[in-house]
Enzyme design. Structure first.
Site, short mmCIF file in Angstrom:
data_model
loop_
_atom_site.label_atom_id
_atom_site.label_comp_id
_atom_site.label_asym_id
_atom_site.label_seq_id
_atom_site.Cartn_x
_atom_site.Cartn_y
_atom_site.Cartn_z
N GLY A 94 14.30 -52.68 -111.51
CA GLY A 94 12.88 -52.69 -111.16
C GLY A 94 12.02 -52.07 -112.24
N ASP A 128 11.90 -40.50 -116.51
CA ASP A 128 10.57 -39.93 -116.40
C ASP A 128 9.47 -40.98 -116.34
OD1 ASP A 128 10.44 -40.87 -119.01
OD2 ASP A 128 10.52 -38.89 -119.93
N ARG A 179 0.63 -54.50 -121.79
CA ARG A 179 1.22 -55.82 -122.03
C ARG A 179 0.44 -56.88 -121.25
NH1 ARG A 179 7.73 -55.16 -121.61
NH2 ARG A 179 7.33 -54.94 -119.40
N ASP A 255 17.72 -59.05 -116.61
CA ASP A 255 16.44 -58.47 -116.18
C ASP A 255 15.42 -58.47 -117.33
OD1 ASP A 255 18.46 -56.38 -116.99
OD2 ASP A 255 16.67 -55.15 -117.11
N ASN A 256 15.86 -58.86 -118.53
CA ASN A 256 14.95 -58.96 -119.67
C ASN A 256 14.66 -60.41 -120.04
OD1 ASN A 256 14.85 -56.18 -119.90
ND2 ASN A 256 16.48 -56.09 -121.43
N ASP A 265 10.26 -57.81 -123.15
CA ASP A 265 10.89 -56.48 -123.31
C ASP A 265 11.44 -56.26 -124.72
OD1 ASP A 265 10.25 -55.59 -120.81
OD2 ASP A 265 12.17 -56.08 -119.90
#
Length: 498
Positions: A94, A128, A179, A255-256, A265
């Site tokens: 996610g 983070d 982006r 996921d990319n 990405d």
């Protein structure tokens, strides 16, 4: 006028992804940066969005794209997805440090805006949620460099920095990249629901993608099969463009991978220098899964994962696999041959061009010239030359080789092929220069911009952006950017933390 009034209202700004059921995402505001400042801005992307010039120059610009203030109508969210990472199912992932602000439609298309590095989300997995200046500059510059090369990609509006510390291998400073893309749906967005046997959600997501981005699929007998074929075709074309300019993504996890066929990405990417088909640009890729030569195969493997996720919509595995097999290979091979014919200056196609292209790559592999310099220098050579002056005429290319006799032999074959489909030198050379960039974002260039920015000087970011948006032009003022890497760059390495 107060600060809020200085934030422009973009026409019809909304978040179409937020129209999906709420288990597709989590609504939450970005966590801004303290005392943000502008590191770099792409005026081209600002124009795509219709942002006024006075806003770009205002203090509010940094506040908005650091995540401290919201554009009017903004509905920020972080999307959930899953995926295969380095060939292994990773489960739920996610948007761990990305916030989708929303989007708009205008005469130039559908555009969504996402902040990368704007703080923790429920998908941060203990991290983070921040991005650092180093990686943010790399993504900003490469996004715009790829657009300049004509390669489908997400774009980057700006990098916003701050002096607040972020701990990585060492203490660095925080940054946010804004982006911009038509959409950010990934292969892993479908895998997430398929892995949970949530067929309804797979269909809802497919319906959203078709309605929002690919309405032409609705005319097909099976719109979902048409969508999968569209993704496979666009992915094949994309990878061919990567290979033709020597680009390596470095982390082609599912996921990319963009459902829209965009480069998505930018982490440990690289552009080929001394040609080596086995080159691994990602220092974290211990087994070379994402090496240059593996990219076409990995893209197809990823499409098979997507096809498996589409099974609830297509019902039969053989149909899903056929949708990939019948489209991806022809799209990749056809596009790659077309691009290489352009790079080599071949006016029209001949049946054995594939063999000549293969021989050329074998020649490059054996002698390892700089990939970009080889093709750009080749663009300036004549199709015929007197033997008495051949060494002098061909010197710019021969000087890239230790074995000049091997270079001479290859050039003889190249000129023989040119003679089969004659083309006036001036026209051919112009066409070759339009196919072979002089400038790409070499790692040493990005590192140079990063080092200066870390010292508080952002001028190199702006200079490189200006150069890379016109990579096929000569731009003599930037000639140094086309040079071989300096000695200090020999030890540069990028990893998944880059």
């Amino acid at each position: 006028m107060n600060a809020t009034e200085k934030i422009p209202a973009l026409p019809d700004f909304d978040n179409s992804f937020a129209g999906l059921p709420e288990h597709f995402y989590t609504r939450l505001a970005p966590q801004g940066l303290s005392e943000p400042y502008v590191v770099g801005v792409s005026e081209e992307v600002a124009d795509l969005l219709g942002l006024p010039a006075d806003f770009l120059a205002s203090p509010q610009f940094a506040e908005v794209f650091a995540g401290n203030s919201l554009l009017p109508g903004c509905q920020p969210l972080a999307a959930v997805y899953s995926g295969h990472q380095f060939g292994v199912w990773a489960g739920q992932l996610g948007d761990g440090r990305a916030h989708l602000l929303g989007g708009l439609r205008n005469a130039q298309g559908h555009w969504e805006i996402q902040l990368k590095g704007a703080g923790k989300t429920p998908y941060s997995r203990g991290a983070d949620g921040r991005a650092v200046l180093r990686s943010s500059i790399r993504e900003f510059l490469c996004s715009e460099a790829m657009a300049g090369l004509g390669i489908p990609t997400t774009r980057a509006l700006c990098v916003i920095g701050a002096d607040q510390p972020v701990r990585r291998e060492m203490i660095e400073t925080a940054a946010v990249v804004a982006r911009v893309a038509p959409g950010f749906v990934r292969f892993g967005s479908f895998e997430h629901w398929a892995a949970r046997d949530r067929q309804r959600e797979v269909q809802q997501l497919a319906d959203y993608v078709i309605a929002t981005f690919r309405p032409e699929c609705l005319a097909a007998a099976n719109p979902y099969d048409a969508l999968l074929r569209d993704v496979s075709t666009r992915t094949g074309e994309l990878i061919a463009h990567w290979m033709a300019v020597g680009f390596m993504h470095g982390v082609m996890n599912t996921d990319n991978m963009s459902i829209l066929g965009l480069t998505l990405d930018y982490g440990p990417f690289g552009f080929m220098e001394a040609f080596d088909p086995g080159h691994i640009c990602n220092h974290s890729d211990n087994y070379g899964r994402y090496s240059y030569r593996n990219q076409p195969h990995i893209a197809q493997w990823n499409l098979y994962c997507l096809a498996d996720a589409f099974l609830p919509l297509l019902k039969r595995p053989e149909i899903a696999r056929a949708s990939v097999d019948e489209t991806y290979g022809p799209a990749f091979e056809g596009t790659f041959e077309r691009l290489l014919r352009g790079k080599l200056g071949l006016r029209s196609a001949l049946a054995d061009d594939g063999d000549f292209i293969g021989e050329t790559f074998g020649f490059l592999q054996q002698h390892r010239p700089d990939f970009t310099l080889f093709f750009r220098t080749l663009s300036g050579l004549p199709a015929a030359v007197d033997r008495e002056i051949q060494a002098k005429t061909d010197a710019p290319l021969r000087d890239l080789f230790v074995d000049r006799a091997a270079c001479d032999a290859w050039l003889e074959g190249w000129r023989a092929r040119l003679a089969q489909t004659p083309w006036p030198d001036d026209e051919r050379q112009a066409a070759m220069r339009a196919a072979n960039p002089k400038y790409v974002l070499r790692n040493w260039l990005a590192e140079q911009a990063i080092r200066q920015a870390q010292a508080g000087d952002f001028s190199e970011v702006r200079r490189q952006l200006d150069c890379l948006r016109r990579p096929f032009d000569e731009q003599p003022e930037y000639a140094a950017y086309a040079a071989l890497p300096p000695d200090w760059a020999n030890g540069l390495a990028v990893s998944c933390s880059s």
